[in-house]
Design a protein around this motif. Structure first.
Motif, short mmCIF file in Angstrom:
data_model
loop_
_atom_site.label_atom_id
_atom_site.label_comp_id
_atom_site.label_asym_id
_atom_site.label_seq_id
_atom_site.Cartn_x
_atom_site.Cartn_y
_atom_site.Cartn_z
N GLN A 1 0.78 -1.17 -0.08
CA GLN A 1 0.32 0.23 0.05
C GLN A 1 0.54 1.67 0.14
O GLN A 1 0.46 2.43 -0.62
CB GLN A 1 -1.09 -0.08 1.08
CG GLN A 1 -2.22 -1.12 0.85
CD GLN A 1 -3.00 -0.83 2.52
OE1 GLN A 1 -2.50 -0.38 3.49
NE2 GLN A 1 -3.77 -1.82 2.11
N THR A 2 2.38 1.45 0.52
CA THR A 2 2.23 2.00 1.13
C THR A 2 3.84 2.05 -0.45
O THR A 2 4.88 3.66 -0.27
CB THR A 2 2.97 2.29 2.06
OG1 THR A 2 4.43 1.11 2.01
CG2 THR A 2 1.70 2.69 2.82
N VAL A 3 4.25 1.07 -0.99
CA VAL A 3 5.77 1.59 -1.54
C VAL A 3 5.77 2.27 -2.89
O VAL A 3 4.86 2.05 -3.49
CB VAL A 3 6.54 -0.01 -2.33
CG1 VAL A 3 7.52 0.18 -3.17
CG2 VAL A 3 6.51 -1.02 -0.73
N THR A 4 6.72 3.31 -2.85
CA THR A 4 7.15 4.12 -4.31
C THR A 4 8.06 3.48 -5.75
O THR A 4 8.76 3.44 -5.20
CB THR A 4 6.65 5.83 -3.95
OG1 THR A 4 8.40 5.26 -3.04
CG2 THR A 4 5.61 5.79 -3.21
N THR B 1 16.42 5.95 -3.38
CA THR B 1 17.13 5.37 -2.19
C THR B 1 16.63 3.77 -2.40
O THR B 1 17.32 2.88 -1.59
CB THR B 1 16.86 6.56 -0.83
OG1 THR B 1 17.35 7.31 -1.24
CG2 THR B 1 17.91 5.77 0.30
N ASN B 2 15.35 3.82 -2.66
CA ASN B 2 15.02 2.57 -1.46
C ASN B 2 14.54 1.60 -3.17
O ASN B 2 13.72 -0.02 -2.19
CB ASN B 2 13.68 3.00 -0.86
CG ASN B 2 14.07 3.20 0.43
OD1 ASN B 2 14.37 2.75 1.69
ND2 ASN B 2 14.11 4.41 0.66
N LYS B 3 14.42 2.06 -4.51
CA LYS B 3 15.07 0.94 -5.02
C LYS B 3 15.56 -0.30 -5.02
O LYS B 3 14.78 -1.13 -5.35
CB LYS B 3 15.22 1.88 -6.40
CG LYS B 3 15.10 0.95 -7.37
CD LYS B 3 15.60 1.58 -8.91
CE LYS B 3 15.24 0.61 -10.71
NZ LYS B 3 15.05 -0.49 -10.33
N PRO B 4 16.33 -0.41 -4.38
CA PRO B 4 17.57 -2.08 -4.41
C PRO B 4 16.36 -2.54 -3.08
O PRO B 4 16.65 -3.76 -3.23
CB PRO B 4 18.79 -1.64 -3.92
CG PRO B 4 18.91 0.02 -3.79
CD PRO B 4 17.44 0.79 -4.21
N LEU B 5 15.81 -1.98 -1.93
CA LEU B 5 15.16 -2.84 -1.69
C LEU B 5 14.18 -3.06 -2.15
O LEU B 5 13.51 -4.77 -1.70
CB LEU B 5 15.01 -1.59 -0.27
CG LEU B 5 14.30 -2.30 1.26
CD1 LEU B 5 15.14 -3.81 1.49
CD2 LEU B 5 14.09 -1.50 1.78
N ARG B 6 13.24 -2.09 -2.78
CA ARG B 6 11.65 -2.28 -3.44
C ARG B 6 12.45 -3.97 -4.13
O ARG B 6 11.49 -4.86 -4.46
CB ARG B 6 11.41 -1.49 -3.79
CG ARG B 6 10.83 -0.32 -2.72
CD ARG B 6 10.49 0.27 -3.84
NE ARG B 6 10.73 1.29 -4.80
CZ ARG B 6 11.17 2.15 -4.68
NH1 ARG B 6 12.15 2.76 -4.13
NH2 ARG B 6 11.97 2.01 -6.44
N ASP B 7 13.12 -3.57 -5.39
CA ASP B 7 13.51 -4.87 -6.03
C ASP B 7 13.88 -6.26 -5.05
O ASP B 7 13.39 -7.05 -5.86
CB ASP B 7 14.82 -4.70 -6.96
CG ASP B 7 14.33 -3.37 -8.13
OD1 ASP B 7 13.98 -2.72 -7.98
OD2 ASP B 7 15.13 -2.22 -8.36
N GLN B 8 14.40 -6.15 -4.29
CA GLN B 8 15.46 -7.04 -3.57
C GLN B 8 13.58 -7.54 -2.83
O GLN B 8 13.58 -8.82 -3.49
CB GLN B 8 15.70 -7.00 -2.40
CG GLN B 8 16.25 -7.95 -2.01
CD GLN B 8 17.44 -7.90 -0.94
OE1 GLN B 8 18.05 -6.36 -0.28
NE2 GLN B 8 18.65 -8.09 -0.63
#
Length: 166
Positions: free
Chosen positions: A20-23, A79-86
């Motif tokens: 619901q919150t990840v961009t 900044t959080n793209k690698p974490l989202r991808d993971q």
């Protein structure tokens, strides 16, 4: 078996919260998701509803505040793209545990165990984002935001009671 159920419940709750919150910044527009909720276009009390209008529209943000909010969101996404991808990759691996009509409980448990700390980290990053966005608001805007959230919760509760009574 109880431990698997507990881990599954935690991972499911965290997945829903993150979903619901990840961009994302796939198309430069924030992509799917965002704080406006990627599920069914729901624009609840989160900040995305504010980006799309929603609660922030009621706050009469200045152009400077709007620019700061946009910069904060874009920085968060980058900044959080690698974490989202993971997380996305781990969720795909989890879905594969039940493909083909069979369920591999050991694989699912392993993937849920791998996902849980990533979900927790993402939730922490989202909390930071929330605080950073709040820091852009004036005291009066923060008060207006709290009032709008309270009104939303009241309306949401009324809708739930109506549905339950049917």
């Amino acid at each position: 078996m109880i431990a698997v159920a507990a881990i599954s419940a935690i991972a499911l709750a965290a997945s829903i919260a993150v979903a619901q919150t990840v961009t994302t910044q796939d198309n430069g527009q924030g992509g799917r998701g965002g704080w406006h909720g990627g599920r069914g276009g729901h624009k609840g009390p989160g900040f995305g509803g504010m980006r799309e209008g929603g609660l922030f529209r009621q706050l009469n943000l200045t152009d400077d505040q709007k620019a700061k909010m946009k910069q904060i969101r874009e920085s968060f996404a980058q900044t959080n793209k690698p974490l989202r991808d993971q997380l996305r990759a781990k969720r795909q691996e989890l879905r594969q545990a039940s493909e083909g009509g069979t369920f591999n409980e050991a694989l699912a448990t392993q993937k849920l165990t791998e996902i849980a700390p990533l979900e927790a980290k993402m939730m922490g990053e989202q909390a930071k984002l929330h605080q950073e966005m709040l820091s852009v608001l004036t005291a009066e805007q923060k008060a207006q935001l709290e009032q709008a959230k309270a009104q939303f919760k009241t309306r949401q509760g009324d809708g739930m009671r109506k549905r339950d009574n049917q």
